[in-house]
Design a protein around this motif. Structure first.
Motif, short mmCIF file in Angstrom:
data_model
loop_
_atom_site.label_atom_id
_atom_site.label_comp_id
_atom_site.label_asym_id
_atom_site.label_seq_id
_atom_site.Cartn_x
_atom_site.Cartn_y
_atom_site.Cartn_z
N ASP A 170 0.54 5.57 -4.78
CA ASP A 170 1.78 6.09 -4.19
C ASP A 170 2.90 6.05 -5.22
O ASP A 170 3.72 6.97 -5.30
CB ASP A 170 2.15 5.26 -2.94
CG ASP A 170 3.01 6.04 -1.95
OD1 ASP A 170 3.05 7.29 -2.03
OD2 ASP A 170 3.64 5.40 -1.08
N HIS B 123 -3.29 6.65 2.38
CA HIS B 123 -2.22 7.54 1.94
C HIS B 123 -2.04 7.51 0.41
O HIS B 123 -2.05 8.55 -0.25
CB HIS B 123 -0.91 7.15 2.64
CG HIS B 123 0.30 7.81 2.05
ND1 HIS B 123 0.61 9.12 2.30
CD2 HIS B 123 1.24 7.35 1.19
CE1 HIS B 123 1.71 9.44 1.62
NE2 HIS B 123 2.11 8.38 0.95
N GLY B 124 -1.89 6.31 -0.13
CA GLY B 124 -1.62 6.20 -1.57
C GLY B 124 -2.79 6.66 -2.43
O GLY B 124 -2.59 7.16 -3.55
N ALA C 150 -4.03 1.72 -3.67
CA ALA C 150 -3.34 2.82 -2.99
C ALA C 150 -1.83 2.73 -3.21
O ALA C 150 -1.16 3.74 -3.44
CB ALA C 150 -3.66 2.81 -1.49
N GLY C 151 -1.29 1.51 -3.16
CA GLY C 151 0.14 1.34 -3.43
C GLY C 151 0.49 1.81 -4.83
O GLY C 151 1.51 2.48 -5.06
N VAL D 106 -2.36 10.34 -2.53
CA VAL D 106 -1.22 10.72 -3.36
C VAL D 106 -1.56 10.60 -4.84
O VAL D 106 -1.27 11.49 -5.64
CB VAL D 106 0.02 9.86 -3.01
CG1 VAL D 106 1.14 10.07 -4.03
CG2 VAL D 106 0.52 10.20 -1.62
N GLY D 107 -2.23 9.50 -5.22
CA GLY D 107 -2.61 9.30 -6.62
C GLY D 107 -3.53 10.41 -7.10
O GLY D 107 -3.30 11.00 -8.17
N LEU E 151 7.62 -0.66 -4.79
CA LEU E 151 7.49 0.15 -3.57
C LEU E 151 8.77 0.04 -2.73
O LEU E 151 9.27 1.04 -2.20
CB LEU E 151 6.27 -0.31 -2.75
CG LEU E 151 4.90 -0.03 -3.40
CD1 LEU E 151 3.80 -0.86 -2.74
CD2 LEU E 151 4.55 1.46 -3.32
N HIS F 265 2.67 14.84 -2.52
CA HIS F 265 2.67 14.38 -1.13
C HIS F 265 2.30 15.52 -0.18
O HIS F 265 1.62 15.30 0.82
CB HIS F 265 4.02 13.77 -0.76
CG HIS F 265 4.08 12.29 -1.01
ND1 HIS F 265 4.19 11.77 -2.28
CD2 HIS F 265 4.00 11.22 -0.17
CE1 HIS F 265 4.19 10.44 -2.21
NE2 HIS F 265 4.07 10.09 -0.93
N SER G 169 0.79 -1.23 0.00
CA SER G 169 0.00 0.00 0.00
C SER G 169 0.82 1.28 0.00
O SER G 169 0.30 2.33 -0.36
CB SER G 169 -0.93 0.00 1.22
OG SER G 169 -0.18 -0.24 2.39
N VAL G 170 2.08 1.23 0.42
CA VAL G 170 2.93 2.43 0.48
C VAL G 170 4.39 2.06 0.20
O VAL G 170 4.76 0.90 0.26
CB VAL G 170 2.92 3.10 1.89
CG1 VAL G 170 1.64 3.84 2.16
CG2 VAL G 170 3.20 2.09 2.98
N ASP G 171 5.21 3.08 -0.03
CA ASP G 171 6.63 2.81 -0.28
C ASP G 171 7.48 3.05 0.96
O ASP G 171 8.68 3.09 0.89
CB ASP G 171 7.15 3.63 -1.47
CG ASP G 171 7.17 5.11 -1.17
OD1 ASP G 171 6.67 5.51 -0.11
OD2 ASP G 171 7.70 5.87 -2.01
#
Ligand SMILES: [Zn+2]
Length: 416
Positions: A192, A292-293, A188-189, A296-297, A251, A272, A143-145
């Motif tokens: 991101d 979060h992602g 979401a990933g 961001v997208g 990621l 961000h 889902s995130v980096d």
């Protein structure tokens, strides 16, 4: 054992870059069944006493399995299950950090294990760092980096700040677990990762217009990770083993690029900052957090729309006379002087429609509106989000400061 890690170390040495930023990481394992290697890794390090951090959901999808795997092998296996707030969110805020720090004091573990998605990792990372311990990452969603970064975004008195802490000593990203995560988390990933289009542009922009430090290798690593996701958007959308593996490695690679250059520049630009602005607004209003992602997208779509417009307007609005005002005039003038370089970077940005289509393909919200961001919040964030990181010179910031100075000049010229 850790192909990505070895490749990046090798490329860094070949480019004359000290890969010291990656020194803390022993192992990165991704793929089906890699979680079974976790006990062996911990044993080899001489660990006997472990504190595992999960939340309710990640305990069910992976934590329980890890606990069953570790208990027969190690003398001490303790569990901290993070508590949700009244909205049902687990936040990286004071109560969560203190919950983990108190359990570290109580159980005196030799290592801390983060079993969860981004927030569980941020809490664990900062708490372990505070206690002088290392931590192991067991992501439960792609889902995130942030799994492999040092930056811990934490919320203190409602304000989001990013504190440099520690990266993990090992990552075990098991696709048997990751493919079972909800579709929204994989989307979401992907969001991101998509945000790297604008973060990479902003990084280059900051280096051209304001002389910010730039590292070609970190930019290349981030760009190739992004491209790999875009090239395999179909597999990621279907959440096949291969698709999730590609997304997870992308990621991780993005996180390693941040570690290599020692800050989040390659992976975090205006998109961000806008996403953090929305998050803080939601905290202030007591609203349930968005992923979060996903933020961001959607923010990347808006930033790209703005940057495409600025590209079409050309250099004239940045000319010396137009930007004559107070303090930031020099930087605006620098944009004018270096316009050709900036324009060729802008030409690499996909337009907002293409970005929306990519987000739609993975089933994510394809615009701030689809995400539920109000028009008023969007407008405010596009004007003010750059203030969140005043040590970065993004094109969003440049444009906002130029607009303000021009308004100021007009007002002073007309005696207002
Ligand atoms: Zn991010």
């Amino acid at each position: 054992m850790s192909r990505i890690l070895e490749e990046i170390r090798q490329r860094a040495r070949e480019s004359g870059i000290d890969p010291g930023g990656l020194d803390d990481i022993d192992v990165i394992r991704t793929g089906s069944g890699v979680l079974s290697e976790l006990p062996g890794y911990l044993k080899d390090k001489g660990i006997q006493n472990i504190l595992m951090i999960t939340d309710k959901d990640t305990y069910e999808c992976a934590g329980q399995r890890v606990e069953v795997m570790l208990k027969p092998v190690f003398a001490g296996v303790h569990l901290t299950m993070l508590k949700e707030d009244t909205k049902g969110d687990v936040l990286a805020d004071e109560p969560s950090l203190l919950q983990v720090i108190l359990d570290i004091q109580k159980h005196a573990p030799q290592i801390v294990l983060a079993v969860g998605s981004g927030t569980v990792h941020d809490i664990t990372r900062y708490a372990a760092y505070t206690a002088g311990l290392s931590f192991v990452a067991v992501p439960t969603a792609s889902s995130v980096d942030g799994f492999t970064s040092k930056g811990a975004p934490i919320i203190i008195r409602g304000e989001k700040i990013t504190v440099q802490s520690i990266g993990p000593s090992a990552v075990f990203a098991d696709t048997d677990i990751l493919t079972k995560a909800p579709a929204a988390l994989a989307a979401a990933g992907f969001g991101d990762m998509l945000g790297k289009y604008t973060s990479l542009f902003d990084w280059k922009f900051g280096s051209i217009a304001a002389g910010e430090p730039y590292m070609e290798l970190a930019a290349d690593l981030t760009r190739s990770a992004l491209q790999n996701c875009v090239d395999h958007v179909g597999q990621i959308a279907s959440r096949s083993e291969e698709g999730i593996h590609i997304l997870t490695e992308a990621l991780i690679q993005s996180g390693l690029a941040m570690l290599l250059c020692g800050q989040s520049h390659p992976a975090s630009g205006a998109e961000h900052h806008v996403s953090h602005y929305w998050e803080m607004e939601y905290i202030r209003m007591g609203k349930k957090q968005l992923l979060h992602g996903a933020k961001v997208g959607a923010a990347c779509v808006e930033i790209s729309r703005l940057y495409q417009r600025l590209a079409a307007e050309g250099p004239d609005p940045w000319s010396y006379e137009a930007s004559a005002g107070s303090g930031e005039t020099g930087k605006a003038a620098s944009v004018y002087v270096h316009w050709n370089d900036i324009a060729s970077e802008l030409a690499r940005l996909p337009d907002s429609g293409t970005l929306s289509d990519l987000l739609r393909k993975v089933g994510g919200p394809a615009s701030p509106k689809e995400l539920g961001i109000s028009h008023d919040l969007l407008e405010r964030s596009m004007k003010d989000a750059h203030r969140i990181r005043m040590n970065r010179y993004t094109m969003l910031r440049a444009n906002n400061e130029r607009n303000r100075e021009q308004t100021w000049s007009l007002h002073s010229a007309s005696g207002k």
